[in-house]
Every structure is written in structure tokens, then in C-alpha cells.
Motif scaffolding. Structure first.
Motif, PDB file in Angstrom:
ATOM      1  N   ASP A  28       0.854  -1.185   0.000  1.00 58.14           N
ATOM      2  CA  ASP A  28       0.000   0.000   0.000  1.00 58.14           C
ATOM      3  C   ASP A  28       0.892   1.239   0.000  1.00 58.14           C
ATOM      4  O   ASP A  28       1.537   1.557   0.998  1.00 58.14           O
ATOM      5  N   LEU A  29       0.934   1.925  -1.144  1.00 56.47           N
ATOM      6  CA  LEU A  29       1.769   3.124  -1.252  1.00 56.47           C
ATOM      7  C   LEU A  29       1.048   4.369  -0.747  1.00 56.47           C
ATOM      8  O   LEU A  29       1.643   5.439  -0.650  1.00 56.47           O
ATOM      9  N   ASN A  30      -0.250   4.244  -0.485  1.00 61.26           N
ATOM     10  CA  ASN A  30      -1.033   5.335   0.090  1.00 61.26           C
ATOM     11  C   ASN A  30      -0.970   6.609  -0.763  1.00 61.26           C
ATOM     12  O   ASN A  30      -0.766   7.712  -0.256  1.00 61.26           O
ATOM     13  N   THR A  31      -1.103   6.438  -2.090  1.00 64.16           N
ATOM     14  CA  THR A  31      -1.231   7.597  -2.981  1.00 64.16           C
ATOM     15  C   THR A  31      -2.483   7.403  -3.829  1.00 64.16           C
ATOM     16  O   THR A  31      -2.948   6.273  -4.030  1.00 64.16           O
ATOM     17  N   ALA A  32      -3.022   8.499  -4.345  1.00 66.07           N
ATOM     18  CA  ALA A  32      -4.232   8.424  -5.167  1.00 66.07           C
ATOM     19  C   ALA A  32      -3.980   7.620  -6.441  1.00 66.07           C
ATOM     20  O   ALA A  32      -4.843   6.858  -6.893  1.00 66.07           O
ATOM     21  N   THR A  33      -2.790   7.781  -7.022  1.00 71.48           N
ATOM     22  CA  THR A  33      -2.478   7.053  -8.252  1.00 71.48           C
ATOM     23  C   THR A  33      -2.358   5.557  -7.990  1.00 71.48           C
ATOM     24  O   THR A  33      -2.822   4.733  -8.795  1.00 71.48           O
ATOM     25  N   TRP A  34      -1.745   5.189  -6.858  1.00 67.67           N
ATOM     26  CA  TRP A  34      -1.655   3.770  -6.498  1.00 67.67           C
ATOM     27  C   TRP A  34      -3.048   3.180  -6.319  1.00 67.67           C
ATOM     28  O   TRP A  34      -3.336   2.060  -6.752  1.00 67.67           O
ATOM     29  N   LYS A  35      -3.934   3.949  -5.698  1.00 73.87           N
ATOM     30  CA  LYS A  35      -5.305   3.494  -5.507  1.00 73.87           C
ATOM     31  C   LYS A  35      -5.978   3.284  -6.869  1.00 73.87           C
ATOM     32  O   LYS A  35      -6.725   2.328  -7.070  1.00 73.87           O
ATOM     33  N   GLY A  36      -5.686   4.192  -7.824  1.00 75.49           N
ATOM     34  CA  GLY A  36      -6.231   4.049  -9.173  1.00 75.49           C
ATOM     35  C   GLY A  36      -5.718   2.799  -9.865  1.00 75.49           C
ATOM     36  O   GLY A  36      -6.463   2.111 -10.571  1.00 75.49           O
ATOM     37  N   ILE A  37      -4.429   2.492  -9.675  1.00 80.29           N
ATOM     38  CA  ILE A  37      -3.842   1.279 -10.258  1.00 80.29           C
ATOM     39  C   ILE A  37      -4.549   0.040  -9.716  1.00 80.29           C
ATOM     40  O   ILE A  37      -4.877  -0.890 -10.462  1.00 80.29           O
ATOM     41  N   GLN A  38      -4.828   0.040  -8.420  1.00 78.34           N
ATOM     42  CA  GLN A  38      -5.394  -1.152  -7.786  1.00 78.34           C
ATOM     43  C   GLN A  38      -6.906  -1.282  -7.989  1.00 78.34           C
ATOM     44  O   GLN A  38      -7.432  -2.393  -8.017  1.00 78.34           O
ATOM     45  N   GLU A  39      -7.607  -0.152  -8.173  1.00 77.31           N
ATOM     46  CA  GLU A  39      -9.074  -0.199  -8.129  1.00 77.31           C
ATOM     47  C   GLU A  39      -9.759   0.176  -9.445  1.00 77.31           C
ATOM     48  O   GLU A  39     -10.935   0.532  -9.444  1.00 77.31           O
ATOM     49  N   ALA A 112       5.866   5.257  -6.389  1.00 77.48           N
ATOM     50  CA  ALA A 112       5.951   5.884  -5.066  1.00 77.48           C
ATOM     51  C   ALA A 112       6.503   7.303  -5.132  1.00 77.48           C
ATOM     52  O   ALA A 112       6.235   8.128  -4.249  1.00 77.48           O
ATOM     53  N   SER A 113       7.251   7.607  -6.205  1.00 77.28           N
ATOM     54  CA  SER A 113       7.823   8.959  -6.349  1.00 77.28           C
ATOM     55  C   SER A 113       6.786   9.982  -6.797  1.00 77.28           C
ATOM     56  O   SER A 113       7.106  11.152  -6.979  1.00 77.28           O
ATOM     57  N   LYS A 114       5.540   9.535  -6.998  1.00 76.57           N
ATOM     58  CA  LYS A 114       4.418  10.390  -7.411  1.00 76.57           C
ATOM     59  C   LYS A 114       4.713  11.124  -8.727  1.00 76.57           C
ATOM     60  O   LYS A 114       4.689  12.361  -8.799  1.00 76.57           O
ATOM     61  N   PRO A 115       4.984  10.364  -9.782  1.00 79.55           N
ATOM     62  CA  PRO A 115       5.334  10.986 -11.067  1.00 79.55           C
ATOM     63  C   PRO A 115       4.130  11.647 -11.730  1.00 79.55           C
ATOM     64  O   PRO A 115       2.977  11.292 -11.467  1.00 79.55           O
ATOM     65  N   THR A 116       4.410  12.582 -12.615  1.00 75.90           N
ATOM     66  CA  THR A 116       3.368  13.174 -13.458  1.00 75.90           C
ATOM     67  C   THR A 116       3.141  12.263 -14.667  1.00 75.90           C
ATOM     68  O   THR A 116       3.934  11.349 -14.931  1.00 75.90           O
ATOM     69  N   ALA A 117       2.091  12.545 -15.420  1.00 70.64           N
ATOM     70  CA  ALA A 117       1.838  11.775 -16.643  1.00 70.64           C
ATOM     71  C   ALA A 117       2.987  11.957 -17.629  1.00 70.64           C
ATOM     72  O   ALA A 117       3.420  10.993 -18.281  1.00 70.64           O
ATOM     73  N   ASP A 118       3.496  13.181 -17.753  1.00 69.36           N
ATOM     74  CA  ASP A 118       4.604  13.434 -18.684  1.00 69.36           C
ATOM     75  C   ASP A 118       5.840  12.634 -18.298  1.00 69.36           C
ATOM     76  O   ASP A 118       6.538  12.076 -19.166  1.00 69.36           O
ATOM     77  N   GLU A 119       6.137  12.545 -17.006  1.00 72.53           N
ATOM     78  CA  GLU A 119       7.299  11.771 -16.547  1.00 72.53           C
ATOM     79  C   GLU A 119       7.104  10.285 -16.848  1.00 72.53           C
ATOM     80  O   GLU A 119       8.048   9.588 -17.235  1.00 72.53           O
ATOM     81  N   PHE A 120       5.886   9.814 -16.693  1.00 74.96           N
ATOM     82  CA  PHE A 120       5.561   8.419 -17.001  1.00 74.96           C
ATOM     83  C   PHE A 120       5.808   8.112 -18.475  1.00 74.96           C
ATOM     84  O   PHE A 120       6.465   7.124 -18.820  1.00 74.96           O
ATOM     85  N   PHE A 121       5.310   8.987 -19.357  1.00 80.27           N
ATOM     86  CA  PHE A 121       5.473   8.741 -20.791  1.00 80.27           C
ATOM     87  C   PHE A 121       6.926   8.897 -21.228  1.00 80.27           C
ATOM     88  O   PHE A 121       7.400   8.159 -22.093  1.00 80.27           O
ATOM     89  N   ARG A 122       7.635   9.833 -20.642  1.00 84.63           N
ATOM     90  CA  ARG A 122       9.053   9.990 -21.002  1.00 84.63           C
ATOM     91  C   ARG A 122       9.850   8.735 -20.639  1.00 84.63           C
ATOM     92  O   ARG A 122      10.713   8.293 -21.396  1.00 84.63           O
ATOM     93  N   LYS A 123       9.563   8.168 -19.491  1.00 81.15           N
ATOM     94  CA  LYS A 123      10.341   7.024 -19.008  1.00 81.15           C
ATOM     95  C   LYS A 123      10.003   5.735 -19.762  1.00 81.15           C
ATOM     96  O   LYS A 123      10.885   4.933 -20.078  1.00 81.15           O
ATOM     97  N   TYR A 124       8.722   5.545 -20.095  1.00 75.29           N
ATOM     98  CA  TYR A 124       8.303   4.247 -20.631  1.00 75.29           C
ATOM     99  C   TYR A 124       7.723   4.320 -22.047  1.00 75.29           C
ATOM    100  O   TYR A 124       7.126   3.345 -22.512  1.00 75.29           O
TER     101      TYR A 124
END
Length: 577
Positions: A28-39, A112-124
Motif C-alpha cells: 500500500d503506497l497510500n497515494t491516489a495514483t496507487w489506488k487508481g492502479i489497484q481499483e 511511489a515517487s508520485k510521477p506526473t503523466a509526462d514523466e511516465f510517458f518519457r520514461k516508458y
């Protein structure tokens, strides 16, 4: 957990070999995005399901951004690479799924680093573009990259709906079955407006500065995409596909802007239930014209012919009458500076090359290709279950934009930047020395078209290309009348001398014709202008053996290629110039 949920990251788990909501990791990373991934699912395949309004909306957005209905499943093992309907894929992904504990921990640390959408797309980005959103055979027609972006768009559109009549309190504490029923209820009650808007200008551009109207159109579409980035699902240089909440003033804004620019709009629209968003069912058809005076006293504007001319332009012996709007367009400055310079410094030959794409035709052709693919993977009732969703158009948009960019780069490399003027991203003007250079332009186009859209060469093509050739000072309107109305896949016109129209699959045959000498091409061209029958006699005249041998390539093309005799004669004129 006060930060916003980043919906684009919801499927990051699909880059691994784990259950993609990571519920089996017991973290449980306790972030809104993590909750979105799981739910973000509410199905029997997952234990977790939406427990607040954000993950509830994300669950719906994820479904709307999928390539196909979850009911479509072909036979066979998982297919992780993307099957692009217009370009059959490689056998397997070049980037393997992440399977090691270290690799999976790196992804967890990234989340867990709470990335933005842009950071996500740049990395992957590269990985996301290779991995299919749905690995089931028949469903692997869009990438995880496009799905992730589109989920973000749908999520924010759903969030922007006013009077949703569902709050966090309606979600919290509910069972999975109750949430599933609530999702069905939303699908059957909430509506979204689907819009297709085609933009037209009334001007008949004559001079280079009149062509500033194209830059105004580019500005108009750019403004809509910038103001409503989540709502624009697909676009060309003159057409937009848009989703918006029913209560949105988006269309009103477009209409007001169009009136300011002097454009008129061709509109198809439908308020559709979220459950059944459909690209092919827009029954409301209308047009929006700017206000016209009931009576226009002469002189009438020579460019648009819709308003009273208030300006008289005198250049030498030429007198023109323009309305205020067309005068202002001409006086925007040199938005196409190379064209303006070519007009001033001489009267060189130019080739205009315009790529056209009709959205309705694109949807129809993709549907045929998809039916064929579904049958290949064992879905016998493909015609009944097939549908073209927004995600497939978004996937196509990515490749189409890359095609236009690559084509322009190649043409600039071949002819030099100083000899190529971009008018729009799908519209170029090239300064040439001889008409025979058209063959090289067609060769470049054919090479890139074949590379990006091989399936369109075998079947009908929604992409058309039109080329016209004339001196730069020749009134542009006569070029535009041809460029704006393609008759076939490939269209070439020597203004005032004729045109040829070909299917995409015929272009290689044309380019590979063995041609006679330039002198004989000149002779044949001049003869055909007198009489096509006389030109045919000339091609088949055996009394001059050398000439007969040189014409062998043209005779073979006429008799066996399926290319019309008239088109062959136009090609001879092109190559003789």
C-alpha cells in the motif's frame, strides 16, 4: 493522500508479468495514483474494485478507452505486440515484459515517487508503444501508450460532467456487486456529445498572400486543440472528432471562432449514452455559416464573393476589389515567405502536394480490415461484433502524424529547405526545375506510404495524394480546385495539360515503366495534344525500328498494367518536361 490521481498510469502493471493491478504484492503506497492502479476494475478477475468517486470514474474511463468490447476474444495465446490493421506487426515485442524482482521494485519505486503523466510517458514511451493494451488475440489492435493517454482524456471528461448525481458517499462502503450495478446505471443514463466538425473557408485564393487563409485554419484548429486538449480525439488539417459533456459550450465556442475567421462548419453530432459511444451513428447533420447580408451591392469581393468589396487594389494594370476580411487575410504578412519570394524573383515551376484523409472513409476501411483480422483469429461472427472505437483512431493518428513528418523531412532533404514551403502539415509546395521531377516526388511518397500503410496499398485507401504543377504566378485557385477534390488514391495534374488518376497499388507499375528518350517523349506529348489516336499509331509504328523499340515500355504498360492510356500519355508529358 491529498494529491490528484494520475489516470494515465493506471495500467503500468501491464509492463510486467504480474497481475497488472499489483493486488497480489500486498503493498500500500497510500497515494491516489496507487489506488487508481489497484481499483480501476470491477470484475471477477480482480479482488479490488472502486472505493471512491475517482477510481469509479477511472474504471469507466478505462473501459471507454479500450480498443474493443471485452466480449471480443479470439483463439490462441496472449499476443503482447500491437497488431496495427494498416501495418501487420513484427512477430514479437523487442522489449520483454519485466519479470525480475528488481525490475518490478523499480516500477513500484517509480510509482511511489508520485510521477506526473509526462514523466511516465518519457520514461516508458517506447515500451508502452510496443505493448498491446489487451493481449487477447483480436483485441491487440492498440498500444498501451494510446490507451493510457486516452484513459486520461476520458477520465477528465467524466470528471467535468456537471450534476453527475453521484458522490463519494454513493461509492464508499458498497460491495463489488453494488458498484458494478452503479457502473451499468451510469452507462445507461449519462450522455456525452460526439461531434465531427469539418472546417471550410469561402475564399478562392489567387496569390501567395491569399493563401494565408491556410495558416488561419491551422491557427483555428490549433486553438481548439489547445483550449480543449482532452476533448479532441482525432484531427486532420480541416476536421475534428470531439467528445464533450452535453452541457459544454465547446461547439458554441467553435462557432463563434469560425465566424470571426470567416469559416463555415459542417457538423455531425449526437448525444450518446456512455455505454454505447459510437463513431458511426451521428444523425444530426447541420452547417453553421457566418451571417450574410440579405443584399450585397456591387462591387462584390473577388476572393470570397460573399461580401461587398470595400478595398480597391491596384498593381500595374491589374485592379482587384476585396472585402475587408479578404483584404486583412492578404495583409497578414508573408506567412508563407518562400512562396512570396518565388513570386517576386521570377516565375519558377512549383509542385503542390496535398495529402487528404476523410475520417468517415477511414472508419469504414478500418472496419473492413478489422473484420478480416477477427476472422483470422477464429471469430466467425466478426461482422456482428466489430466496432471501431476512439482508441483505434488515436492509434492511427500517431502513425499518420509520423508519416506526414517523415515525408516532409525526406522531401526537404532531397530538394533543400530553401525549395520547400510548408503550407500545412499535410500540404507542401516544392520549387522544381523540370516537370520530370514529379516522378521523384511520387517515388518518395510511394516509399513512405508503403512503409507506413502497406495494407492500404492492397485494399481501398482513405489517404489520397494530389499533386499539381504550374508556374508559381499561375492563379492558385486552379490548383486548389484539383487538390481539394481528389478523384483517386494518387492524382497528378499538369495545369492546363491534363491529369492522371491512379490506385495506390498501380504506382510502382507507373514508376517502373521503361521510358524512351526525352526527345521521343516530347514528340509523343505534342502528337497526343493533336490526337490521342495519332499518338497510339505513333507508339505502334514499326516503320522506324529504333523508335518502335524505345516505345516498348510504354506499350507494355498500356496493354498489361491496367493503367489507362490517357494516364500513360500524361506521364509521358510529365517525363518529357
Amino acid at each position: 493522500m491529498g494529491e490528484a490521481l494520475i489516470p494515465e498510469i493506471h495500467d503500468i502493471g501491464k509492463l510486467t508479468n504480474k497481475k497488472h493491478n499489483f493486488e497480489e504484492l500486498n503493498i500500500d503506497l497510500n497515494t491516489a495514483t496507487w489506488k487508481g492502479i489497484q481499483e480501476h476494475h470491477c470484475s471477477g478477475n480482480f479482488t479490488k474494485y472502486p472505493t471512491n468517486l475517482d477510481t469509479f470514474l477511472l474504471c469507466i474511463a478505462d473501459s471507454k478507452a479500450s480498443a474493443v468490447s471485452r466480449a471480443v476474444r479470439g483463439k490462441g495465446h496472449a499476443v503482447y505486440n500491437v497488431y496495427k490493421l494498416w501495418k501487420p506487426p513484427r512477430e514479437k515485442m523487442t522489449i520483454p515484459l519485466i519479470k525480475t524482482d528488481k525490475g518490478i521494485q523499480e516500477i513500484i519505486n517509480f510509482i511511489a515517487s508520485k510521477p506526473t503523466a509526462d514523466e511516465f510517458f518519457r520514461k516508458y514511451e517506447r515500451f508502452l508503444k510496443e505493448r498491446s493494451e489487451d493481449a487477447n488475440p483480436g483485441c491487440n489492435i492498440t498500444s498501451l501508450y494510446v490507451h493510457s493517454k486516452l484513459t486520461g482524456q476520458f477520465y477528465r471528461i467524466l470528471k467535468s460532467i456537471k450534476n453527475k448525481q453521484i458522490k463519494d458517499a454513493d461509492i464508499k462502503g458498497k460491495t463489488k456487486g453494488e458498484i458494478s450495478n452503479l457502473i451499468r446505471m451510469v452507462g445507461n443514463k449519462w450522455k456525452i456529445t460526439v461531434l465531427k466538425v469539418k472546417i471550410h473557408f469561402p475564399q478562392n485564393p489567387v496569390r501567395a498572400k491569399d493563401m494565408n487563409v491556410f495558416k488561419l485554419m491551422e491557427e483555428f484548429i490549433g486553438d481548439i486543440k489547445k483550449r480543449y486538449p482532452d476533448n479532441v480525439m482525432f484531427s486532420t488539417s480541416n476536421e475534428l472528432l470531439i467528445l464533450s459533456p452535453v452541457e459544454s459550450n465547446l461547439l458554441e465556442y467553435m462557432e463563434n471562432r469560425a465566424e470571426k475567421f470567416g469559416f463555415w462548419l459542417e457538423i455531425k453530432s449526437e448525444n450518446q449514452l456512455i455505454r454505447g459511444l459510437n463513431l458511426e451513428k451521428m444523425r444530426n447533420v447541420s452547417s453553421k455559416y457566418f451571417e450574410l447580408s440579405p443584399k450585397i451591392n456591387p462591387p462584390i469581393c473577388e476572393i470570397c464573393q460573399l461580401r461587398k468589396a470595400s478595398r480597391e487594389i491596384v498593381e500595374g494594370e491589374v485592379i482587384e476589389h476585396l472585402c475587408e476580411k479578404c483584404f486583412n487575410i492578404r495583409n497578414l504578412g508573408a506567412t508563407l515567405p518562400k512562396l512570396a519570394d518565388w513570386e517576386k524573383t521570377g516565375n519558377p515551376k512549383v509542385v503542390y502536394i496535398k495529402i487528404s484523409l476523410e475520417m468517415d472513409e477511414l472508419v469504414a476501411i478500418l472496419k473492413k480490415l478489422y473484420i478480416s483480422y477477427l476472422k483470422e483469429v477464429g471469430i466467425t461472427n466478426a461482422e456482428e461484433v466489430v466496432e471501431i472505437r476512439f482508441s483505434l483512431l488515436s492509434e492511427f493518428q500517431t502513425d499518420y502524424n509520423e508519416f506526414l513528418s517523415a515525408l516532409e523531412t525526406k522531401i526537404i532533404n532531397k530538394y533543400g529547405e530553401e525549395n520547400v514551403q510548408q503550407i500545412l502539415k499535410d500540404f507542401l509546395c516544392i520549387k522544381i526545375e523540370k516537370t520530370s521531377e514529379i516522378k521523384q516526388i511520387l517515388k518518395i511518397y510511394s516509399e513512405y506510404f508503403k512503409n507506413f500503410f502497406p495494407k492500404f496499398r492492397e485494399n481501398l485507401s482513405p489517404i489520397k495524394v494530389s499533386l499539381t504543377c504550374a508556374n508559381v504566378k499561375f492563379p492558385f485557385i486552379w490548383n486548389w480546385k484539383i487538390l481539394d477534390n481528389p478523384k483517386d488514391d494518387i492524382n497528378v495534374s499538369l495545369i492546363g495539360k491534363g491529369e492522371m488518376n491512379l490506385k495506390a497499388k498501380q504506382i510502382d507499375e507507373l514508376l517502373n515503366i521503361k521510358l524512351p528518350s526525352i526527345k521521343l517523349l516530347h514528340d509523343l506529348s505534342r502528337t497526343s495534344e493533336i490526337s490521342k489516336k495519332l499518338a497510339w499509331i505513333m507508339l505502334n509504328d514499326k516503320s522506324e525500328k529504333q523508335r518502335y523499340r524505345e516505345f516498348e515500355g510504354l506499350r507494355k504498360a498500356i496493354l498489361s498494367s491496367g493503367i489507362d492510356y490517357d494516364d500513360i500519355l500524361i506521364f509521358a508529358k510529365i517525363m518529357g518536361g
